[in-house]
Design an enzyme around this catalytic site. Structure first.
Site, PDB file in Angstrom:
ATOM      1  N   TYR A   1      -5.908  14.060   9.426  1.00 26.39           N
ATOM      2  CA  TYR A   1      -5.859  12.878  10.301  1.00 26.39           C
ATOM      3  C   TYR A   1      -7.203  12.641  11.010  1.00 26.39           C
ATOM      4  CZ  TYR A   1      -1.083  12.119   9.041  1.00 26.39           C
ATOM      5  OH  TYR A   1       0.038  11.840   8.300  1.00 26.39           O
TER       6      TYR A   1
ATOM      7  N   GLN B   1       3.475  -1.091   7.802  1.00 23.11           N
ATOM      8  CA  GLN B   1       3.588   0.353   7.562  1.00 23.11           C
ATOM      9  C   GLN B   1       2.238   1.022   7.819  1.00 23.11           C
ATOM     10  OE1 GLN B   1       6.030   0.927   3.639  1.00 23.11           O
ATOM     11  NE2 GLN B   1       5.061  -1.062   3.574  1.00 23.11           N
TER      12      GLN B   1
ATOM     13  N   ASP C   1      -3.499   1.784  10.816  1.00 24.57           N
ATOM     14  CA  ASP C   1      -4.943   1.599  11.040  1.00 24.57           C
ATOM     15  C   ASP C   1      -5.288   0.664  12.197  1.00 24.57           C
ATOM     16  OD1 ASP C   1      -4.517  -1.006   9.973  1.00 24.57           O
ATOM     17  OD2 ASP C   1      -5.021  -0.343   7.950  1.00 24.57           O
TER      18      ASP C   1
ATOM     19  N   HIS D   1       5.193   2.840  11.215  1.00 21.93           N
ATOM     20  CA  HIS D   1       4.826   4.241  10.971  1.00 21.93           C
ATOM     21  C   HIS D   1       3.879   4.809  12.027  1.00 21.93           C
ATOM     22  CE1 HIS D   1       5.929   3.833   6.402  1.00 21.93           C
ATOM     23  NE2 HIS D   1       6.974   3.816   7.193  1.00 21.93           N
TER      24      HIS D   1
ATOM     25  N   CYS E   1       2.583  14.896  22.349  1.00 26.09           N
ATOM     26  CA  CYS E   1       2.871  16.325  22.345  1.00 26.09           C
ATOM     27  C   CYS E   1       3.960  16.599  21.312  1.00 26.09           C
ATOM     28  CB  CYS E   1       3.333  16.769  23.731  1.00 26.09           C
ATOM     29  SG  CYS E   1       3.681  18.539  23.784  1.00 26.09           S
TER      30      CYS E   1
ATOM     31  N   GLY F   1       0.904  -6.227  -0.204  1.00 27.39           N
ATOM     32  CA  GLY F   1       0.167  -4.972  -0.408  1.00 27.39           C
ATOM     33  C   GLY F   1       0.960  -3.712  -0.180  1.00 27.39           C
TER      34      GLY F   1
ATOM     35  N   GLU G   1      -0.664  -5.669  -8.041  1.00 24.68           N
ATOM     36  CA  GLU G   1       0.086  -5.489  -9.285  1.00 24.68           C
ATOM     37  C   GLU G   1       1.567  -5.420  -8.950  1.00 24.68           C
ATOM     38  OE1 GLU G   1      -0.611  -0.725  -9.747  1.00 24.68           O
ATOM     39  OE2 GLU G   1      -2.249  -2.093 -10.253  1.00 24.68           O
TER      40      GLU G   1
ATOM     41  N   ALA H   1      -5.022  -9.483  -1.765  1.00 28.28           N
ATOM     42  CA  ALA H   1      -4.560 -10.141  -0.540  1.00 28.28           C
ATOM     43  C   ALA H   1      -5.669 -10.966   0.116  1.00 28.28           C
ATOM     44  CB  ALA H   1      -4.034  -9.095   0.439  1.00 28.28           C
TER      45      ALA H   1
HETATM   46  P1  OAD Z   1       0.763   2.256  -1.493  1.00 21.68           P
HETATM   47  O1  OAD Z   1      -0.532   2.923  -1.700  1.00 21.68           O
HETATM   48  O2  OAD Z   1       1.988   2.952  -1.972  1.00 21.68           O
HETATM   49  O3  OAD Z   1       0.764   0.822  -2.188  1.00 21.68           O
HETATM   50  C1  OAD Z   1      -0.284  -0.092  -1.993  1.00 21.68           C
HETATM   51  C2  OAD Z   1       0.022  -1.321  -2.821  1.00 21.68           C
HETATM   52  O4  OAD Z   1      -1.003  -2.269  -2.542  1.00 21.68           O
HETATM   53  C3  OAD Z   1       0.013  -1.086  -4.339  1.00 21.68           C
HETATM   54  O5  OAD Z   1       1.171  -1.673  -4.910  1.00 21.68           O
HETATM   55  C4  OAD Z   1      -1.269  -1.799  -4.826  1.00 21.68           C
HETATM   56  O6  OAD Z   1      -1.100  -2.403  -6.097  1.00 21.68           O
HETATM   57  C5  OAD Z   1      -1.439  -2.858  -3.762  1.00 21.68           C
HETATM   58  N1  OAD Z   1      -2.847  -3.260  -3.529  1.00 21.68           N
HETATM   59  C6  OAD Z   1      -3.977  -2.530  -3.632  1.00 21.68           C
HETATM   60  N2  OAD Z   1      -5.056  -3.248  -3.298  1.00 21.68           N
HETATM   61  C7  OAD Z   1      -4.608  -4.486  -2.967  1.00 21.68           C
HETATM   62  C8  OAD Z   1      -5.217  -5.698  -2.531  1.00 21.68           C
HETATM   63  N3  OAD Z   1      -6.526  -5.798  -2.346  1.00 21.68           N
HETATM   64  N4  OAD Z   1      -4.413  -6.772  -2.306  1.00 21.68           N
HETATM   65  C9  OAD Z   1      -3.079  -6.703  -2.493  1.00 21.68           C
HETATM   66  N5  OAD Z   1      -2.441  -5.596  -2.909  1.00 21.68           N
HETATM   67  C10 OAD Z   1      -3.189  -4.498  -3.131  1.00 21.68           C
HETATM   68  O7  OAD Z   1       0.879   1.914   0.077  1.00 21.68           O
HETATM   69  P2  OAD Z   1       2.162   1.516   0.933  1.00 21.68           P
HETATM   70  O8  OAD Z   1       3.127   0.728   0.146  1.00 21.68           O
HETATM   71  O9  OAD Z   1       1.665   0.962   2.204  1.00 21.68           O
HETATM   72  O10 OAD Z   1       3.733   6.354   4.725  1.00 21.68           O
HETATM   73  O11 OAD Z   1       2.788   2.934   1.229  1.00 21.68           O
HETATM   74  C11 OAD Z   1       3.928   3.000   2.020  1.00 21.68           C
HETATM   75  C12 OAD Z   1       3.942   4.264   2.830  1.00 21.68           C
HETATM   76  O12 OAD Z   1       3.808   5.382   1.958  1.00 21.68           O
HETATM   77  C13 OAD Z   1       2.756   4.410   3.778  1.00 21.68           C
HETATM   78  O13 OAD Z   1       2.963   3.790   5.014  1.00 21.68           O
HETATM   79  C14 OAD Z   1       2.649   5.886   3.930  1.00 21.68           C
HETATM   80  C15 OAD Z   1       2.780   6.253   2.473  1.00 21.68           C
HETATM   81  O14 OAD Z   1       3.100   7.510   2.134  1.00 21.68           O
HETATM   82  C16 OAD Z   1       3.601   7.467   5.475  1.00 21.68           C
HETATM   83  O15 OAD Z   1       2.569   8.112   5.542  1.00 21.68           O
HETATM   84  C17 OAD Z   1       4.846   7.828   6.224  1.00 21.68           C
END
Ligand code: OAD
Length: 246
Positions: free
Chosen positions: A61, A96, A99, A114, A122, A192, A220, A236
């Site tokens: 982190y 989710q 950042d 998240h 703590c 995304g 995708e 996006a």
């Molecule tokens: P992922 O990394 O699983 O998915 C990101 C998605 O964004 C993918 O489907 C890509 O195709 C798409 N992508 C990438 N670049 C892009 C762009 N420029 N424009 C549009 N789409 C794009 O991330 P999350 O779905 O956010 O949780 O993951 C969900 C959760 O899983 C996160 O919050 C995290 C992770 O493990 C925890 O840590 C609890």
């Protein structure tokens, strides 16, 4: 280019994932070169992993905090902020991402499902989470300090939700209330996100249940693409400003 159908009565619920921040230079989780490629989720994103090796978790982190240095919002974040400014109470953004970029873009109707990378809390006492931008040295696991008064100090942890941990019930209740109040006037827009992590992945079904329409903008097709009414494939940063143009 398609436009999101927004009238004077439309309510828009947006769900974002790591893909919306990709063009700001933050790696996603599951794409090639993503964060989960170099790390074992069980080690760095679960409570068990933290109990086993807090130094490893804090290194992960702290690196993510350091990587946010100099990162700025991109046109996709701005497009959503402009939509909130247009719709006011008829808008809610659920992210989710941890950042903080949606906040930096000016959102106020925002749920950070998240947590927030730049906050700590703590691991034991009920002291409220606090802003913490520290990048800790690799051999340092930060301590609460306030627990010391009670005789035994406890580790600080990032104020994020790990796998297996519950989502704040207040957040879920607020989303549910928004969806219910919107009913058929709801437009759900996911951006995304790979559609693999619950409860976010099933928000599209909640929108369908009340008779709303669902849209997806993603680089995708994600795991749950078939559950959306409209799918717009593209990055996006270029797709969203066009889709949301007033
Ligand atoms: P992922 O990394 O699983 O998915 C990101 C998605 O964004 C993918 O489907 C890509 O195709 C798409 N992508 C990438 N670049 C892009 C762009 N420029 N424009 C549009 N789409 C794009 O991330 P999350 O779905 O956010 O949780 O993951 C969900 C959760 O899983 C996160 O919050 C995290 C992770 O493990 C925890 O840590 C609890």
């Amino acid at each position: 280019m398609e436009r999101l159908p927004v009238t004077d009565t439309t309510h828009v619920l947006v769900l974002t994932g790591a893909g919306i921040s990709a063009e700001s230079g933050i790696p996603t989780f599951r794409d090639a070169g993503g964060l989960w490629e170099g790390h074992d989720v069980r080690e760095v994103a679960t409570l068990d992993g933290f109990v086993r090796d807090p130094l490893l978790v804090w290194r992960f982190y702290s690196q993510r905090r350091a990587a946010l240095d100099g990162v700025v919002v991109n046109p996709a974040h701005h497009a959503l902020a402009a939509l909130e400014a247009r719709l006011g109470e008829r808008f809610l953004l659920v992210t989710q991402n941890i950042d903080g970029l949606h906040r930096a873009a000016g959102h106020t109707r925002l749920i950070e499902l998240h947590g927030d990378l730049m906050r700590s809390r703590c691991s034991r006492c009920d002291r409220p989470p606090f802003e913490d931008r520290s990048v800790y040295r690799p051999n340092v696991a930060p301590m609460c300090g306030r627990c010391r008064a009670a005789g035994k100090d406890a580790l600080l942890r990032p104020d994020v939700v790990w796998f297996g941990e519950p989502i704040d019930r207040g957040h879920l209740a607020r989303i549910e209330a928004f969806v219910r109040a919107a009913g058929r006037s709801l437009v759900f827009l996911a951006v995304g996100t790979s559609g693999l992590v619950e409860p976010a992945a099933s928000l599209v079904d909640a929108a369908r249940t009340v008779g709303g329409h669902s849209w997806l903008v993603n680089a995708e097709p994600p795991a749950n693409a078939a559950r959306f009414d409209h799918v717009v494939l593209g990055k996006a940063g270029t797709t969203l400003p066009a889709l949301l143009a007033a």
